[in-house]
Design a protein around this motif. Structure first.
Motif, PDB file in Angstrom:
ATOM      1  N   TYR A   1       0.667  -1.332  -0.022  1.00  0.00           N
ATOM      2  CA  TYR A   1       0.014  -0.091   0.074  1.00  0.00           C
ATOM      3  C   TYR A   1       0.837   1.226   0.324  1.00  0.00           C
ATOM      4  N   MET A   2       1.810   1.234   0.885  1.00  0.00           N
ATOM      5  CA  MET A   2       2.827   2.384   0.987  1.00  0.00           C
ATOM      6  C   MET A   2       4.338   1.984   1.226  1.00  0.00           C
ATOM      7  N   GLY A   3       5.185   2.651   0.478  1.00  0.00           N
ATOM      8  CA  GLY A   3       6.520   2.446   0.933  1.00  0.00           C
ATOM      9  C   GLY A   3       7.551   3.189   0.022  1.00  0.00           C
ATOM     10  N   ASP A   4       8.460   3.810   0.531  1.00  0.00           N
ATOM     11  CA  ASP A   4       9.451   4.768  -0.086  1.00  0.00           C
ATOM     12  C   ASP A   4       9.851   4.172  -1.091  1.00  0.00           C
ATOM     13  N   ALA A   5      10.442   2.771  -1.098  1.00  0.00           N
ATOM     14  CA  ALA A   5      11.182   2.066  -2.192  1.00  0.00           C
ATOM     15  C   ALA A   5      10.293   1.561  -3.237  1.00  0.00           C
ATOM     16  N   LEU A   6       9.073   1.460  -3.226  1.00  0.00           N
ATOM     17  CA  LEU A   6       8.007   0.757  -3.864  1.00  0.00           C
ATOM     18  C   LEU A   6       7.783   1.815  -5.356  1.00  0.00           C
ATOM     19  N   PRO A   7       7.409   1.041  -6.436  1.00  0.00           N
ATOM     20  CA  PRO A   7       7.074   1.806  -7.646  1.00  0.00           C
ATOM     21  C   PRO A   7       5.857   2.616  -7.212  1.00  0.00           C
ATOM     22  N   HIS A   8       5.843   3.849  -7.505  1.00  0.00           N
ATOM     23  CA  HIS A   8       4.755   4.599  -7.249  1.00  0.00           C
ATOM     24  C   HIS A   8       4.506   4.891  -5.679  1.00  0.00           C
ATOM     25  N   LYS A   9       5.556   4.454  -4.950  1.00  0.00           N
ATOM     26  CA  LYS A   9       5.605   4.654  -3.497  1.00  0.00           C
ATOM     27  C   LYS A   9       4.153   3.957  -3.045  1.00  0.00           C
ATOM     28  N   GLY A  10       3.916   3.032  -3.642  1.00  0.00           N
ATOM     29  CA  GLY A  10       2.708   2.214  -3.174  1.00  0.00           C
ATOM     30  C   GLY A  10       1.467   2.224  -3.703  1.00  0.00           C
ATOM     31  N   LEU A  11       0.369   1.197  -3.963  1.00  0.00           N
ATOM     32  CA  LEU A  11      -0.919   1.393  -4.380  1.00  0.00           C
ATOM     33  C   LEU A  11      -1.685   2.530  -3.847  1.00  0.00           C
ATOM     34  N   LEU A  12      -1.604   2.574  -2.417  1.00  0.00           N
ATOM     35  CA  LEU A  12      -2.680   3.640  -1.737  1.00  0.00           C
ATOM     36  C   LEU A  12      -1.823   5.183  -2.345  1.00  0.00           C
TER      37      LEU A  12
END
Length: 254
Positions: free
Chosen positions: A34-45
């Motif tokens: 849902y959220m995360g600094d290293a995720l693509p788009h910073k997460g789904l949410l």
């Protein structure tokens, strides 16, 4: 003269399109996917939150902070807002909540070939339920555990519980419908991934919101603008398109 009028018209048009553009600073916590600094788009949410504000010419500036600070910092007025939070009477004293963005949906991951049929939580009374220390599983779940109806086996992480599920040490693992498959894809080997299924039957859902500092005079307007932007995404069909693409990008990243 006409050329001058055209130029003035273009300048006026550009000014009008940017006159209401502004920034809002939001905390970003770690809760993949849902959220995360290293995720693509910073997460789904995060993808939806940023897009909904952008619909109203508001740029969401994200500040990665520890999870507790993600909401306490907003309540203290250190940040203008955050997102990914369920309603709580105590928090509502300090925070303005927007309309729900998405909902956490708690399901039971199980061993393939040993799926369990259930309708209500007490139906799982005879099974070994894995839980992760510190996680919240709903008031009903907690009450049934306290009453001795549900038998739980605690571990220190969801990944550890997924491995216990694969090995047969527990029968079911309550986990969010997005979090379960994400953790399986990111942390388990190919053979392990094939052994676990997470049917979509949910026992509890919790709507997630953007929260804004109640003391900030801009917050009521920001909440209204966000709600309008979110409705525009939903009604245009863009919301599901953005989610599907973000989910694909996140699941492919490793």
């Amino acid at each position: 003269m006409k050329a001058g009028l055209v130029v003035l018209g273009v300048v006026a048009s550009v000014w009008m399109s940017t006159a209401h553009a502004e920034d809002i600073t939001l905390t970003l916590q770690e809760y993949p996917p849902y959220m995360g600094d290293a995720l693509p788009h910073k997460g789904l949410l995060t993808r939806i939150v940023v897009a909904a504000f952008a619909q109203q010419k508001i740029t969401a500036k994200l500040v990665a902070v520890p999870n507790k600070r993600a909401i306490d910092g907003v309540r203290m007025g250190l940040y203008e807002g955050g997102f990914g939070w369920a309603k709580n009477p105590e928090r509502e004293k300090d925070l303005i909540y927007t309309d729900p963005i998405l909902s956490l949906s708690m399901v039971f991951c199980q061993k393939r070939g040993r799926e369990i049929s259930w309708k209500k939580l007490p139906d799982l009374a005879t099974y070994r339920i894995g839980i992760t220390s510190g996680n919240f599983y709903s008031d009903e779940f907690d009450n049934l555990v306290k009453a001795g109806v549900l038998k739980v086996d605690a571990s220190n992480s969801d990944v550890s519980n997924l491995r216990k599920l694969n090995a047969g040490y527990i029968d079911v693992l309550p986990i969010d419908v997005e979090v379960g498959p994400y953790l399986i894809a990111q942390n388990l080997g190919e053979d392990e991934r094939k052994n676990i299924v997470c049917p979509p039957q949910a026992y509890w859902s919790a709507p997630l919101h953007v929260v804004l500092d109640r003391k900030n005079p801009k917050s009521p307007r920001w909440a209204t603008e966000f709600n309008i932007g979110l409705r525009r995404l939903l009604e245009s069909g863009q919301l599901n398109t953005l989610l599907d693409q973000a989910r694909k990008d996140i699941n492919q990243a490793k």
